[in-house]
Structure formats: C-alpha cells, structure tokens
Design a protein around this motif. Structure first.
Motif, PDB file in Angstrom:
ATOM      1  N   GLY A  39       4.446   9.543  -8.313  1.00 16.71           N
ATOM      2  CA  GLY A  39       5.519   9.914  -8.733  1.00 16.71           C
ATOM      3  C   GLY A  39       6.464   8.646  -8.391  1.00 16.71           C
ATOM      4  O   GLY A  39       5.877   7.534  -8.040  1.00 16.71           O
ATOM      5  N   LEU A  40       7.888   8.889  -8.197  1.00 14.99           N
ATOM      6  CA  LEU A  40       8.848   7.881  -7.957  1.00 14.99           C
ATOM      7  C   LEU A  40       8.627   7.428  -6.522  1.00 14.99           C
ATOM      8  O   LEU A  40       8.673   8.507  -5.515  1.00 14.99           O
ATOM      9  CB  LEU A  40      10.042   8.022  -8.335  1.00 14.99           C
ATOM     10  N   PRO A  41       8.485   6.330  -5.995  1.00 19.58           N
ATOM     11  CA  PRO A  41       8.345   5.934  -4.621  1.00 19.58           C
ATOM     12  C   PRO A  41       9.675   6.197  -3.987  1.00 19.58           C
ATOM     13  O   PRO A  41      10.739   6.022  -4.681  1.00 19.58           O
ATOM     14  CB  PRO A  41       7.932   4.579  -4.729  1.00 19.58           C
ATOM     15  N   SER A  42       9.522   6.447  -2.597  1.00 17.00           N
ATOM     16  CA  SER A  42      10.829   6.659  -1.970  1.00 17.00           C
ATOM     17  C   SER A  42      11.669   5.429  -1.976  1.00 17.00           C
ATOM     18  O   SER A  42      11.241   4.260  -2.141  1.00 17.00           O
ATOM     19  CB  SER A  42      10.591   7.050  -0.541  1.00 17.00           C
ATOM     20  N   ALA A  43      13.034   5.844  -1.691  1.00 15.90           N
ATOM     21  CA  ALA A  43      13.873   4.577  -1.801  1.00 15.90           C
ATOM     22  C   ALA A  43      13.623   3.568  -0.564  1.00 15.90           C
ATOM     23  O   ALA A  43      13.576   2.301  -0.838  1.00 15.90           O
ATOM     24  CB  ALA A  43      15.288   4.833  -1.659  1.00 15.90           C
ATOM     25  N   LEU A  44      13.148   4.144   0.763  1.00 14.16           N
ATOM     26  CA  LEU A  44      12.710   3.240   1.686  1.00 14.16           C
ATOM     27  C   LEU A  44      11.603   2.595   1.480  1.00 14.16           C
ATOM     28  O   LEU A  44      11.319   1.397   1.679  1.00 14.16           O
ATOM     29  CB  LEU A  44      12.618   4.182   3.116  1.00 14.16           C
ATOM     30  N   ALA A  45      10.438   3.246   0.756  1.00 18.62           N
ATOM     31  CA  ALA A  45       9.287   2.460   0.599  1.00 18.62           C
ATOM     32  C   ALA A  45       9.631   1.369  -0.436  1.00 18.62           C
ATOM     33  O   ALA A  45       9.106   0.188  -0.303  1.00 18.62           O
ATOM     34  CB  ALA A  45       8.252   3.463  -0.025  1.00 18.62           C
ATOM     35  N   ALA A  46      10.330   1.780  -1.383  1.00 19.96           N
ATOM     36  CA  ALA A  46      10.600   0.628  -2.776  1.00 19.96           C
ATOM     37  C   ALA A  46      11.496  -0.514  -1.918  1.00 19.96           C
ATOM     38  O   ALA A  46      11.197  -1.702  -2.191  1.00 19.96           O
ATOM     39  CB  ALA A  46      11.364   1.336  -3.788  1.00 19.96           C
ATOM     40  N   PHE A  47      12.498  -0.166  -1.192  1.00 19.94           N
ATOM     41  CA  PHE A  47      13.303  -1.355  -0.421  1.00 19.94           C
ATOM     42  C   PHE A  47      12.434  -2.206   0.324  1.00 19.94           C
ATOM     43  O   PHE A  47      12.560  -3.451   0.650  1.00 19.94           O
ATOM     44  CB  PHE A  47      14.395  -0.708   0.183  1.00 19.94           C
ATOM     45  N   THR A  48      11.581  -1.341   1.470  1.00 20.58           N
ATOM     46  CA  THR A  48      10.790  -2.339   2.337  1.00 20.58           C
ATOM     47  C   THR A  48       9.654  -3.023   1.500  1.00 20.58           C
ATOM     48  O   THR A  48       9.542  -4.368   2.000  1.00 20.58           O
ATOM     49  CB  THR A  48       9.933  -1.186   3.059  1.00 20.58           C
TER      50      THR A  48
ATOM     51  N   ALA B 222       3.928   5.617  -5.615  1.00 20.04           N
ATOM     52  CA  ALA B 222       3.979   5.217  -6.928  1.00 20.04           C
ATOM     53  C   ALA B 222       3.036   6.059  -7.837  1.00 20.04           C
ATOM     54  O   ALA B 222       3.247   6.638  -9.011  1.00 20.04           O
ATOM     55  CB  ALA B 222       4.085   3.973  -7.610  1.00 20.04           C
ATOM     56  N   ARG B 223       1.879   6.270  -7.174  1.00 21.39           N
ATOM     57  CA  ARG B 223       0.848   7.032  -7.856  1.00 21.39           C
ATOM     58  C   ARG B 223       1.157   8.413  -7.970  1.00 21.39           C
ATOM     59  O   ARG B 223       0.538   9.115  -8.873  1.00 21.39           O
ATOM     60  CB  ARG B 223      -0.624   6.940  -7.104  1.00 21.39           C
TER      61      ARG B 223
ATOM     62  N   LYS C 136       0.789  -1.296  -0.136  1.00 21.69           N
ATOM     63  CA  LYS C 136      -0.008  -0.109   0.029  1.00 21.69           C
ATOM     64  C   LYS C 136       0.590   1.242  -0.066  1.00 21.69           C
ATOM     65  O   LYS C 136       0.575   2.079  -0.671  1.00 21.69           O
ATOM     66  CB  LYS C 136      -1.001   0.018   1.249  1.00 21.69           C
ATOM     67  N   THR C 137       2.002   1.379   0.804  1.00 16.10           N
ATOM     68  CA  THR C 137       2.604   2.520   0.981  1.00 16.10           C
ATOM     69  C   THR C 137       3.333   2.654  -0.374  1.00 16.10           C
ATOM     70  O   THR C 137       3.518   3.762  -1.167  1.00 16.10           O
ATOM     71  CB  THR C 137       3.752   2.309   2.181  1.00 16.10           C
TER      72      THR C 137
END
Length: 152
Positions: free
Chosen positions: A30-39, A27-28, A21-22
C-alpha cells in the motif's frame, strides 16, 4: 556541519539500498509510511542526478498530500537542497524563499539561500535565476499556500 557540506553530502550505498528496500516493501502493501518515503527521498537526493530527480518527485508528492509525521518545512528545505544539487537554482531559491517567508529567522534556511546565490554567481547564473525565479515561484505557488496554511 556547514550548509555546503549538507548540500554536497553523498549517500552511502548501503543506506540507499536499505531505504529503497523499506520503501519498496511498504509500497507493495500500500502507501509507504511518511518516514519510509522521507528517508528514501533523503537518500535519493544525496545520490546521482537521476536519483535526485526521483527524490524530488517523492518529496513534492509528500508536500502536496501532507503528513502529520514530518513537518512541511523539512520537505521544503530538502527540496531546496535537491534543486541546488542539480543546479536548478531558480527552484531552489523559490523553495528556500517559501521557507523563509514562514520562518524568517531560520538560520539553516538563511545559510542555504546565501549558498544558492553564491553558486549562482559562481556558475554565472545569478541574473538568469532572478528572472527565472518568477517562473519557479509560479510553479511552487500552489505548494506555498498549502505549506503556509498547514505548517507546523
């Protein structure tokens, strides 16, 4: 926690849903944060085989583009774990060798390499993996230059 437990750990479904969800919400916009993508990728690689493959794609993309927020060694380490989970041992070894070339005394990486080799022997793939390692290393060579040039 021993390295085998880390490789075989399964994600709790509520953690995967929360990370998804995060990631999707960001992503909706723009580019997700590195932390959100990594998690999210970390949760995916602890899920089913298809999710592991999606997690690999996210981690490889993050490694290529690089971020200051998360050390590249973390991407490489978890890529090795992900490939081990789906029994792509040649790629798992190539990633862990990449990490060990930068951090030869990294205890977790040494233990993970040993575990990968042990599982290859168990699955009867050690000889095949060594031959395939050349191919896996070739695929990862571009990432290696980036990793070593920008490692933290």
């Amino acid at each position: 926690m021993d390295i085998g437990a880390i490789v075989d750990e399964c994600v709790d479904s509520s953690d995967l849903e929360k990370a998804s969800k995060t990631y999707t919400d960001q992503a909706r916009r723009g580019l997700p944060s590195a932390l959100a993508a990594f998690t999210y990728a970390h949760c995916l690689i602890r899920s089913n085989q298809e999710d592991v493959k999606t997690g690999i794609m996210i981690l490889e993309g993050m490694l290529k583009r690089g971020t200051e927020d998360i050390p590249k060694r973390d991407y490489v380490f978890y890529l090795s774990i992900a490939h081990t989970r789906i029994k792509e041992y040649d790629r798992a070894l190539a990633y862990i060798q990449l990490l060990l070339s930068a951090e030869s005394d990294n205890r977790q990486a040494i233990e993970l390499k040993s575990l990968i080799e042990s599982r290859m022997k168990r699955d009867g793939l050690l000889g095949l993996g060594i031959v395939a390692l050349g191919g896996g290393a070739a695929l990862i060579a571009g990432l290696a230059a980036t990793f070593l040039a920008r490692r933290h």
